[in-house]
Design a protein around this motif. Structure first.
Motif, PDB file in Angstrom:
ATOM      1  N   UNK A   6       0.850  -1.188   0.000  1.00  0.00           N
ATOM      2  CA  UNK A   6       0.000   0.000   0.000  1.00  0.00           C
ATOM      3  C   UNK A   6       0.887   1.241   0.000  1.00  0.00           C
ATOM      4  N   UNK A  38      -2.304   8.468   7.169  1.00  0.00           N
ATOM      5  CA  UNK A  38      -1.019   7.823   6.901  1.00  0.00           C
ATOM      6  C   UNK A  38       0.104   8.856   6.962  1.00  0.00           C
ATOM      7  N   UNK A  65       1.463   9.352  10.372  1.00  0.00           N
ATOM      8  CA  UNK A  65       2.290   8.215  10.807  1.00  0.00           C
ATOM      9  C   UNK A  65       3.702   8.318  10.236  1.00  0.00           C
ATOM     10  N   UNK A  74      -4.327   6.608  14.532  1.00  0.00           N
ATOM     11  CA  UNK A  74      -4.541   5.212  14.143  1.00  0.00           C
ATOM     12  C   UNK A  74      -3.347   4.768  13.319  1.00  0.00           C
ATOM     13  N   UNK A  75      -3.152   3.464  13.215  1.00  0.00           N
ATOM     14  CA  UNK A  75      -2.024   2.955  12.451  1.00  0.00           C
ATOM     15  C   UNK A  75      -2.517   2.285  11.176  1.00  0.00           C
ATOM     16  N   UNK A  76      -1.610   2.015  10.292  1.00  0.00           N
ATOM     17  CA  UNK A  76      -1.928   1.310   9.064  1.00  0.00           C
ATOM     18  C   UNK A  76      -2.518   2.195   7.993  1.00  0.00           C
ATOM     19  N   UNK A  77      -2.681   1.601   6.797  1.00  0.00           N
ATOM     20  CA  UNK A  77      -3.245   2.296   5.647  1.00  0.00           C
ATOM     21  C   UNK A  77      -4.725   1.972   5.534  1.00  0.00           C
ATOM     22  N   UNK A  78      -5.505   2.800   4.839  1.00  0.00           N
ATOM     23  CA  UNK A  78      -6.884   2.401   4.555  1.00  0.00           C
ATOM     24  C   UNK A  78      -6.852   1.126   3.716  1.00  0.00           C
ATOM     25  N   UNK A  81      -8.943  -1.097  11.696  1.00  0.00           N
ATOM     26  CA  UNK A  81      -8.031  -0.057  12.181  1.00  0.00           C
ATOM     27  C   UNK A  81      -8.542   0.611  13.453  1.00  0.00           C
TER      28      UNK A  81
END
Lengths: 300, 328, 340
Positions: B156, B189, B192, C279-283, C298
């Protein structure tokens, strides 16, 4: 309140780059071409060849059809025949001058036909739905599967020789390629937002194609067509050489090459002349096409 | 402490048949080891060109570079090809907005990082492989072991960006050049990746030059900020000071026009007009045509840098006035 | 303020979308999969308001915009424009809808024909709608003035001769040239530089008043959406997760995703930086999206029920309603944190 009123006006004074000359796209292309001496040179040669073909009757020193038993295969400069004579005693220079006619016709006519038909099919294929596209493009792929020379020979062989059939055969050979180019260009344009914006305005397909697609597809199609001219001249000469194109006694460079071939040990220089004519003409068209291509590659 | 990067009077021009683009016009700045300098500017301000010039990534035939760039004492513009290769990816690394430009689509992430480590460090394959895994874990890629076998397109956007960062860090650079690395990412994102970069930069003590157009991003990561307009640095200083009390009218306008909690009842204070044509820059201050404070003097000569306090610089005729007033 | 085009009266919402859905089929790796780009989206757009739509890439906001204009055929659902169903036997036709609804795209360059002077691009709409060419040209020049461009100076230019902000002004003029009642702004200011963005936002604001427009404002920039919108709709992977008045959404977000989105905005204050990402991670990819609540992969508060069942988007009654689709807000949903 005052800000609301002044804001749109603020843009009015926003006369960004004043010295940036406002030129249309084609004017821009023209400007670039005028400043490209190499292309201009070769274009001049092409023009000379065209003029030569048009004014052949005035330029040719002899009748290109007049045969003579005594004057067969004479060297350069023999009794006023500047470039000598061929195997039937006809004046070579005159035949070369007249030969430009059939070569140019065979170079231009098939390309024009292919551009019109292939281009139209391509635009339709690119803009219509998936099914129409599949029908058109798969049919074209069948033709694509054959090498172009083989296809040209096969078609004109099947239809019988002659200039008209030769042209038809060449046009058929070029249509799939032309169609592919037009289809790709159309599909590219079609994916751009301004087509969607035009649809959103409520425009019908015809209006969109006419006002928004054609103008953007014409460029690549034209560039490709101009590069096909030299190919067409070469292929036509090939057909004539094989006896499938222009019929004797019509003067034609390919045909001349074919008949003079048997005399290569007697008059080697004369033999090379029609070949040289084909070479010069096709390379000039090719280089002019290259020049047009780079001139049209204006970053928009 | 000596500077890690010392750029002085850098100018970059792109020469084409039709025109000369004056992309960078006399830029000077320095970065200390472990410091983050944000170059802030809008499109066409020359911020990315400055960064690329530091890596000598600009096409040499059409580009004219003047001035000096010193990285760790080496004169970058004078390096030969071999030295330049050692510099790139060794001492200096670069990360981009679009990771697909830096990652090779036909090799797995693991292979690419392993190869880079082997080439620069001369490690054996298994050691390099272990280092690759370590790097992926460093940039917080979940299931790092499995990801080593992935191709870039299988990841991703956020993971791809992390993989590119891992690759950039593979040889332990002392200077990281970042060209809008978070601009193309989604909001959740982006933050992050920003936090990750900030943490890595601190832990590894890398000097960093971070190019961005986004004030918010700059406020999250920068120690110092340099605002570029029309190929010149118009203001420079510690990030908190510049954002709190901008001195140059352009910086002021930029802050005012960045939508951030403005009242819905009023208009946003926009800077009028549009940026200048870089082919024909005005002789004076390039911002003068859009500046509400412009004086006749602004239109004739570009103001020299002025230093109202030791760590702040601005190129505006009004600055000295303010300092004088304060002194009296 | 009377508008001859106003059929349903001021109380009639301008546009009602009910359960709109669009699934694309993608082929890859030998199996076919569905992209649930828009999956049961309902909302009401009132006359004269600005509804902001926010969400990350892949949330379906651009597909939604195209569904509303019928640039993409919907698979399910219903569209009602000013009381008239779109494309239904007794309703308004698609062509009729496009007369009233226009769109401004994100990419200011590719949304203008590169081979056409910009004044002709603006004139194209009126021309298609039956004006003569000189007449359409006149409308176009008037429109250019209204968006702040001198028609003598800019009208004959080609798109590549304009800056990004100027091109976007032309696009706005193009959209307004056929006098629509509603404009969809699909990331219309996102590609612009901040200083230019502010100019265009101000322009949009002035034009809205002048032409009595209704805006659907799609953007990923929450600060801009807050400034522009009366109400906000938050999307995640093709579904609506929260809908409510702008102030309520920004000050009292209910859905964990909305909170994460708001918390991801850079602080603009170097002394109070964000230390932990919300929050972590990608959609996740919209191809085969997660089951149940699509955010559960998520969500910091996810429980078993979230993966099993999709939460309902509370009961929306009127303009001021603030609703969110989360099990924590649904009494008796089985989530341990449910508010009573």
């Amino acid at each position: 309140m005052s800000q609301t009123a002044t804001l749109p006006i603020a843009g009015l004074n926003d006369d960004a780059p004043p010295a940036l000359r406002v030129r249309g796209y084609w004017a821009n292309v023209g400007h670039r071409l005028r400043h490209d001496p190499v292309t201009l040179c070769f274009a001049a040669v092409v023009l000379l060849i065209v003029l030569m073909a048009i004014f052949a009757p005035l330029l040719a020193p002899f009748d290109p059809y007049k045969e003579s038993v005594v004057l067969r295969l004479k060297p350069f400069g023999y009794r006023g025949h500047t470039l000598g004579t061929d195997e039937l005693g006809r004046d070579l220079l005159s035949r070369l001058i007249y030969g430009a006619r059939s070569s140019l016709l065979m170079g231009l006519v098939p390309v024009c036909i292919a551009t019109a038909l292939g281009g139209t099919l391509g635009v339709i294929g690119g803009f219509a739905g998936r099914r129409v596209n599949a029908i058109i493009m798969r049919t074209m792929d069948v033709f694509y599967a054959f090498p172009s020379v083989l296809l040209a020979v096969a078609i004109s062989g099947a239809m019988g020789g002659g200039m008209a059939n030769g042209m038809a055969a060449l046009a058929l050979v070029f249509i799939p390629a032309m169609c592919r180019v037009a289809e790709t260009a159309t599909a590219q344009v079609r994916s751009l937002d301004f087509i969607e914006a035009a649809r959103a305005t409520g425009a019908g397909r015809l209006a969109i194609v006419r006002y928004h697609v054609l103008g953007n597809v014409l460029g690549p199609v034209f560039i490709y067509a101009s590069s096909l001219v030299s190919v067409s001249i070469l292929l036509a000469s090939g057909l004539s050489f094989l006896g499938l194109g222009v019929k004797p006694p019509t003067p034609d460079w390919g045909l001349m090459l074919s008949t003079l071939r048997q005399s290569i040990y007697i008059v080697p220089l004369s033999c090379a002349l029609p070949g040289a004519a084909i070479f010069v003409t096709s390379i000039c068209f090719n280089l002019v096409s290259d020049g047009i291509r780079s001139a049209m590659d204006v970053r928009l | 402490m000596t500077a890690l990067v010392e750029v002085s009077d850098l100018s970059v021009r792109f020469v084409t048949r039709e025109a000369t683009v004056h992309a960078v016009n006399g830029v000077s700045f320095s970065v200390r080891p472990g410091e983050v300098l944000c170059i802030l500017g809008e499109s066409g301000s020359g911020k990315s060109v400055t960064l690329r010039a530091m890596m000598r990534l600009l096409p040499p035939r059409r580009t004219r570079i003047d001035g000096t760039i010193r990285i760790d004492g080496q004169d970058v513009l004078a390096l030969d090809k071999r030295r330049l290769r050692e510099l790139r990816g060794g001492l200096v690394s670069m990360i981009f907005q679009e990771p697909m430009t830096a990652l090779d689509p036909v090799y797995t992430i693991g292979t690419q990082i392993t190869e880079t480590v082997m080439r620069h460090k001369g490690n054996g394959r298994s050691a390099a492989r272990a280092r690759a895994l370590e790097l992926l874990e460093l940039v917080k890629i979940p299931e790092a072991e499995r990801r080593l076998a992935n191709y870039p397109h299988e990841l991703s956007g956020g993971l791809r960006q992390r993989a590119m960062i891992a690759m950039a860090l593979s040889c332990g650079p002392r200077l990281l050049l970042a060209d809008e690395p978070t601009t193309a990412l989604d909001a959740t994102v982006q933050i992050q990746v920003l936090i990750l970069l900030r943490r890595l930069q601190r832990e590894l003590g890398m000097g960093t030059i971070f190019v961005t157009h986004d004030l918010g991003v700059a406020s999250e990561i920068a120690d110092r900020i340099a605002v570029m307009y029309a190929g010149r640095i118009v203001e420079e200083g510690p990030v908190a000071d510049v954002l709190r009390a901008p001195m140059h009218p352009y910086t002021q306008g930029l802050l005012a026009s960045t939508v951030h909690g403005q009242s819905r009842d009023g208009e946003i204070e926009a800077i009028p007009g549009s940026p200048p044509d870089m082919r024909r820059l005005p002789s004076g201050c390039a911002f003068a045509p859009r500046c509400i404070h412009a004086q006749p003097a602004c239109r004739t000569t570009m103001p020299e840098p002025r230093w109202p306090s030791p760590d702040r610089m601005a190129r505006c005729v009004r600055i000295d006035d303010a300092a004088l007033v304060a002194a009296e | 303020m009377s508008d001859a085009r106003d059929v349903g009266g001021p109380a009639q919402p301008l546009l009602i979308a009910r359960d709109l859905a669009k699934h694309f089929q993608v082929r890859g790796g030998g199996r076919s999969a569905h992209v649930r780009a828009v999956d049961g989206v309902s909302f009401t757009l009132f006359k004269g308001e600005t509804l902001g739509i926010v969400g990350e890439s892949g949330c379906g906001k651009s597909t939604l915009a195209r569904l509303l204009l019928h640039l993409v055929q919907r698979d399910a659902g219903e569209l009602i424009f000013d009381g008239e169903p779109v494309g239904a036997p007794h309703g308004i036709t698609v062509a009729g809808l496009r007369r009233h609804v226009q769109m401004v795209f994100q990419d200011s360059y590719s949304s203008l024909n590169p081979r056409m002077p910009v004044q002709d691009s603006v004139a194209f709409g009126p021309f298609v709608h039956g004006r003569s060419k000189p007449d359409a040209r006149r409308v176009a020049r008037d429109m250019l003035v209204k968006v702040g461009l001198n028609p003598d100076l800019f009208g004959p230019r080609y798109p590549h001769e304009l800056s990004g902000g100027q091109k976007q002004r032309v696009n706005i003029a193009r959209a307004l040239a056929i006098e629509p009642r509603m404009v969809i702004l699909d990331e219309a200011v996102s590609a612009l530089d901040k200083s230019v963005e502010a100019q265009v936002l101000n322009l949009l604001r002035a034009l809205k008043q002048q032409f009595n427009l209704t805006y659907l404002f799609i953007s990923h920039d929450l600060n801009v959406v807050r400034y522009v919108s009366d109400r906000v709709l938050v999307m995640y992977l093709g579904r609506v997760v929260e809908l409510g008045p702008s102030e309520a959404i920004f000050t009292r977000p209910q859905h964990p995703y909305t909170r994460a989105l708001l918390g991801s905005r850079p602080s603009m204050d170097p002394r109070h930086r964000i230390e932990e990402p919300p929050i972590t991670g990608d959609p996740p990819s919209p191809i085969d999206p997660p089951s149940g609540c699509r955010f559960h992969t998520r969500c910091p508060f996810a429980e078993a029920v979230c993966a099993e069942r999709a939460p309902e988007l509370g009961e929306w009654r009127e303009r001021a309603s603030h609703v969110a689709a989360c099990h924590m807000l649904e009494p008796g949903s089985g989530h341990s944190r449910t508010v009573q």
